[in-house]
Design a protein around this motif. Structure first.
Motif, PDB file in Angstrom:
ATOM      1  N   TRP A  81       0.687  -1.221  -0.035  1.00 27.11           N
ATOM      2  CA  TRP A  81       0.117  -0.185  -0.262  1.00 27.11           C
ATOM      3  C   TRP A  81       0.881   1.297   0.188  1.00 27.11           C
ATOM      4  O   TRP A  81       0.364   2.399  -0.444  1.00 27.11           O
ATOM      5  N   TYR A  82       2.024   1.344   0.575  1.00 25.32           N
ATOM      6  CA  TYR A  82       2.739   2.443   0.500  1.00 25.32           C
ATOM      7  C   TYR A  82       3.255   2.936  -1.041  1.00 25.32           C
ATOM      8  O   TYR A  82       3.521   3.878  -1.072  1.00 25.32           O
ATOM      9  N   ALA A  83       3.484   1.669  -1.748  1.00 23.09           N
ATOM     10  CA  ALA A  83       3.755   1.975  -3.205  1.00 23.09           C
ATOM     11  C   ALA A  83       2.492   3.102  -3.887  1.00 23.09           C
ATOM     12  O   ALA A  83       3.023   3.578  -4.620  1.00 23.09           O
ATOM     13  N   LEU A  84       1.457   2.448  -3.397  1.00 25.84           N
ATOM     14  CA  LEU A  84       0.348   3.135  -4.001  1.00 25.84           C
ATOM     15  C   LEU A  84       0.307   4.778  -3.584  1.00 25.84           C
ATOM     16  O   LEU A  84       0.229   5.556  -4.336  1.00 25.84           O
ATOM     17  N   TRP A  85       0.774   4.897  -2.380  1.00 23.94           N
ATOM     18  CA  TRP A  85       0.670   5.963  -1.921  1.00 23.94           C
ATOM     19  C   TRP A  85       1.840   6.952  -2.369  1.00 23.94           C
ATOM     20  O   TRP A  85       1.650   8.069  -2.688  1.00 23.94           O
ATOM     21  N   VAL A  86       2.988   6.383  -2.804  1.00 23.86           N
ATOM     22  CA  VAL A  86       4.073   6.951  -3.297  1.00 23.86           C
ATOM     23  C   VAL A  86       3.697   7.249  -4.983  1.00 23.86           C
ATOM     24  O   VAL A  86       3.805   8.555  -5.226  1.00 23.86           O
ATOM     25  N   LEU A  87       3.016   6.339  -5.464  1.00 26.69           N
ATOM     26  CA  LEU A  87       2.554   6.895  -6.847  1.00 26.69           C
ATOM     27  C   LEU A  87       1.280   7.775  -6.955  1.00 26.69           C
ATOM     28  O   LEU A  87       1.698   8.866  -7.681  1.00 26.69           O
ATOM     29  N   GLY A  88       0.560   7.890  -5.983  1.00 32.43           N
ATOM     30  CA  GLY A  88      -0.367   8.995  -5.750  1.00 32.43           C
ATOM     31  C   GLY A  88       0.316  10.342  -5.552  1.00 32.43           C
ATOM     32  O   GLY A  88      -0.238  11.279  -6.088  1.00 32.43           O
ATOM     33  N   PHE A  89       1.250  10.301  -4.849  1.00 34.09           N
ATOM     34  CA  PHE A  89       2.029  11.712  -4.516  1.00 34.09           C
ATOM     35  C   PHE A  89       3.064  12.005  -5.764  1.00 34.09           C
ATOM     36  O   PHE A  89       2.864  13.417  -6.077  1.00 34.09           O
ATOM     37  N   VAL A  90       3.522  11.270  -6.263  1.00 35.43           N
ATOM     38  CA  VAL A  90       4.223  11.685  -7.401  1.00 35.43           C
ATOM     39  C   VAL A  90       3.309  12.037  -8.614  1.00 35.43           C
ATOM     40  O   VAL A  90       3.650  12.929  -9.152  1.00 35.43           O
ATOM     41  N   VAL A  91       2.223  11.581  -8.813  1.00 33.94           N
ATOM     42  CA  VAL A  91       1.373  12.027  -9.844  1.00 33.94           C
ATOM     43  C   VAL A  91       0.797  13.361  -9.542  1.00 33.94           C
ATOM     44  O   VAL A  91       0.675  14.360 -10.318  1.00 33.94           O
ATOM     45  N   ILE A  92       0.510  13.847  -8.357  1.00 33.67           N
ATOM     46  CA  ILE A  92      -0.185  14.920  -7.873  1.00 33.67           C
ATOM     47  C   ILE A  92       0.861  15.978  -7.956  1.00 33.67           C
ATOM     48  O   ILE A  92       0.552  17.056  -8.291  1.00 33.67           O
ATOM     49  N   TYR A  93       2.187  15.596  -7.311  1.00 24.68           N
ATOM     50  CA  TYR A  93       2.991  16.556  -7.151  1.00 24.68           C
ATOM     51  C   TYR A  93       3.545  16.989  -8.867  1.00 24.68           C
ATOM     52  O   TYR A  93       3.795  18.207  -9.035  1.00 24.68           O
ATOM     53  N   GLN A  94       3.529  16.067  -9.710  1.00 26.88           N
ATOM     54  CA  GLN A  94       3.920  16.432 -10.883  1.00 26.88           C
ATOM     55  C   GLN A  94       2.957  17.484 -11.651  1.00 26.88           C
ATOM     56  O   GLN A  94       3.424  18.373 -12.500  1.00 26.88           O
ATOM     57  N   GLN A  95       1.849  17.226 -11.439  1.00 29.34           N
ATOM     58  CA  GLN A  95       0.912  18.144 -11.721  1.00 29.34           C
ATOM     59  C   GLN A  95       1.052  19.472 -11.201  1.00 29.34           C
ATOM     60  O   GLN A  95       0.861  20.666 -11.961  1.00 29.34           O
ATOM     61  N   PHE A  96       1.112  19.527  -9.948  1.00 29.18           N
ATOM     62  CA  PHE A  96       1.396  21.070  -9.177  1.00 29.18           C
ATOM     63  C   PHE A  96       2.720  21.590  -9.886  1.00 29.18           C
ATOM     64  O   PHE A  96       2.705  22.870 -10.145  1.00 29.18           O
ATOM     65  N   GLU A  97       3.542  20.687 -10.257  1.00 29.12           N
ATOM     66  CA  GLU A  97       5.033  21.367 -10.597  1.00 29.12           C
ATOM     67  C   GLU A  97       4.763  21.762 -12.063  1.00 29.12           C
ATOM     68  O   GLU A  97       5.322  22.990 -12.664  1.00 29.12           O
ATOM     69  N   ASN A  98       4.098  20.951 -13.027  1.00 31.04           N
ATOM     70  CA  ASN A  98       3.855  21.418 -14.251  1.00 31.04           C
ATOM     71  C   ASN A  98       3.342  22.686 -14.401  1.00 31.04           C
ATOM     72  O   ASN A  98       3.387  23.522 -15.461  1.00 31.04           O
ATOM     73  N   TYR A  99       2.300  22.831 -13.648  1.00 29.96           N
ATOM     74  CA  TYR A  99       1.129  23.925 -13.765  1.00 29.96           C
ATOM     75  C   TYR A  99       1.346  25.248 -13.080  1.00 29.96           C
ATOM     76  O   TYR A  99       0.674  26.337 -13.255  1.00 29.96           O
ATOM     77  N   VAL A 100       2.032  24.939 -11.902  1.00 36.22           N
ATOM     78  CA  VAL A 100       2.157  25.964 -10.887  1.00 36.22           C
ATOM     79  C   VAL A 100       3.486  26.358 -10.713  1.00 36.22           C
ATOM     80  O   VAL A 100       4.008  27.606 -10.528  1.00 36.22           O
ATOM     81  N   LEU A 101       4.391  25.566 -10.050  1.00 40.81           N
ATOM     82  CA  LEU A 101       5.779  25.775  -9.959  1.00 40.81           C
ATOM     83  C   LEU A 101       6.564  26.077 -11.055  1.00 40.81           C
ATOM     84  O   LEU A 101       7.314  27.197 -10.846  1.00 40.81           O
ATOM     85  N   GLN A 102       6.668  25.325 -11.904  1.00 36.47           N
ATOM     86  CA  GLN A 102       7.668  25.375 -13.064  1.00 36.47           C
ATOM     87  C   GLN A 102       7.594  26.806 -13.887  1.00 36.47           C
ATOM     88  O   GLN A 102       8.477  27.419 -14.190  1.00 36.47           O
ATOM     89  N   PRO A 103       6.340  27.102 -14.212  1.00 36.73           N
ATOM     90  CA  PRO A 103       6.018  28.342 -14.971  1.00 36.73           C
ATOM     91  C   PRO A 103       6.462  29.383 -14.330  1.00 36.73           C
ATOM     92  O   PRO A 103       7.122  30.658 -14.822  1.00 36.73           O
TER      93      PRO A 103
END
Length: 390
Positions: free
Chosen positions: A266-288
């Protein structure tokens, strides 16, 4: 037949042949040209460090060699550390795999009222057709994998050599380029070179800052889940996700998921969900936002340049798109004539309104008296006609 027609036909055929020859040569050399382009931007990235060391009296070739040696040592140490960690985790996963399989089988038996056993599952997997086909395909694909690895090493060596020559012989290269240009053009070329160095350095600074933020965020998650090797995994995620375009995010998230799986699936699923959510935050908020601050281009332009670079040149285009567009924008900005902006509220996003009067009152006045500019009642003259007697 006119006298000029044979000459025109020969000239047309010669031009067509030259075009086909040039197109063929470009297709054959496109890989080398891309490697040279990557090497040029790498040389621009290390230009500030080499310039500082050269300004203190060190020979430029030696300074470039020391910078490359430091990068090589850091990269090799990072790879060895992660390789040993990954090898240990793979061995642990192989040893603990029967326990994981037993837990999964017990969960299936309890929830679906089945009667499965680990021996039956192992026999069915070992004697399945798809496993045999996979082993055969893997055996035949070993040569292809070896060829790909050797090609990647040769490409890395080519890029390193070109970037070393560009950085070590930078002043000589600039002098050779300026020697064939008039003085006015020489100043423009030198200014463009300086802008390219600044923008590339700013881009690398923004990437390093995003790698730091990403590493801290993933480190907090891994510590919260009590995943081992959290500092090394955080550094892995930060560096790989930022400096390997397109597929870097998936490569970066796969290793923490693999190690978290050894602790709890289940920890692997938690890591996967966090990676996906953080990637969207980085692409649309942080990186620009960070890119617009360090490279000085609009976030929408940065995002669009990455998409365009990926479409044109793949992962390489995504990596060098932002510094290239920033350099081009800064260089062409000197040739765009600008004017003072009029002091109009609409320029600042505000609409001028009359104070103290509702909107519906103004509309009613305008409907009643369309010719009035200020909205007040205007007394109209009577139409000419015969006056009544008496």
């Amino acid at each position: 037949m006119p006298a000029w027609l044979p000459r025109a036909m020969v000239l047309a055929l010669a031009l067509y042949a030259c075009f086909r020859l040039g197109s063929w040569a470009f297709d054959q050399l496109i890989g080398l040209l891309i490697n040279v382009l990557i090497a040029f931007f790498l040389a621009l990235a290390i230009e500030p460090a080499v310039g500082r060391m050269s300004a203190r009296g060190m020979r430029r070739g030696l300074a470039t060699f020391l910078v490359f040696l430091a990068i090589l040592i850091a990269g090799a140490g990072f790879v060895v550390l992660l390789g040993s960690m990954l090898a240990g985790q793979i061995v642990e996963m192989v040893e603990e795999f029967p326990k994981y399989l037993d837990s999964v089988i017990n969960w299936v038996n309890q929830n679906f009222h089945t009667d499965l056993s680990r021996v039956e599952v192992q026999d069915s997997l070992l004697h399945s057709d798809w496993l045999q086909k996979y082993v055969q395909n893997s055996a035949t694909g070993v040569l292809d994998v070896s060829t790909t690895v050797l090609g990647g090493l040769f490409r890395l060596l080519t890029i390193s050599l070109f970037s070393f020559y560009f950085a070590a012989d930078g002043p000589r290269l600039r002098r050779g380029l300026c020697s064939v240009l008039p003085p006015a053009r020489q100043a423009e070329v030198l200014r463009a070179w300086e802008i390219a160095v600044d923008k590339t350095g700013g881009y690398l600074y923004s990437r390093g800052l995003m790698a730091l933020i990403s590493g801290i965020a993933h480190y907090i998650l891994l510590v919260f889940l009590d995943v081992p090797y959290a500092p090394a995994l955080a550094v892995w995620v930060g560096l790989v996700s930022q400096f390997i375009p397109t597929i870097g995010t998936y490569l970066a998230g796969a290793l923490p998921m693999l190690i978290a799986f050894t602790i709890d699936p289940w920890y692997a699923l938690w890591v996967l969900g966090f990676v996906v959510i953080y990637q969207q935050f980085e692409n649309y908020v942080l990186q620009p936002k960070l890119t617009s601050k360090t490279v000085d281009i609009h976030p929408a332009v940065a995002f669009g340049s990455v998409i365009a670079g990926t479409a044109l040149m793949g992962a390489v285009g995504a990596l060098i798109a932002i510094p290239a567009v920033a350099t081009l924008q800064a260089f062409l900005g000197a040739y765009v004539k600008r004017y003072d902006v009029t002091d109009d509220p609409r320029v600042h996003g505000r609409h001028q309104r009359r104070r103290g009067e509702p909107v519906f009152s103004r509309l009613r006045r305008a409907t009643r008296d369309p010719g009035s500019d200020d909205g007040e009642d205007v007394e109209r003259p009577e139409a000419p006609g015969p006056r009544p007697r008496g």
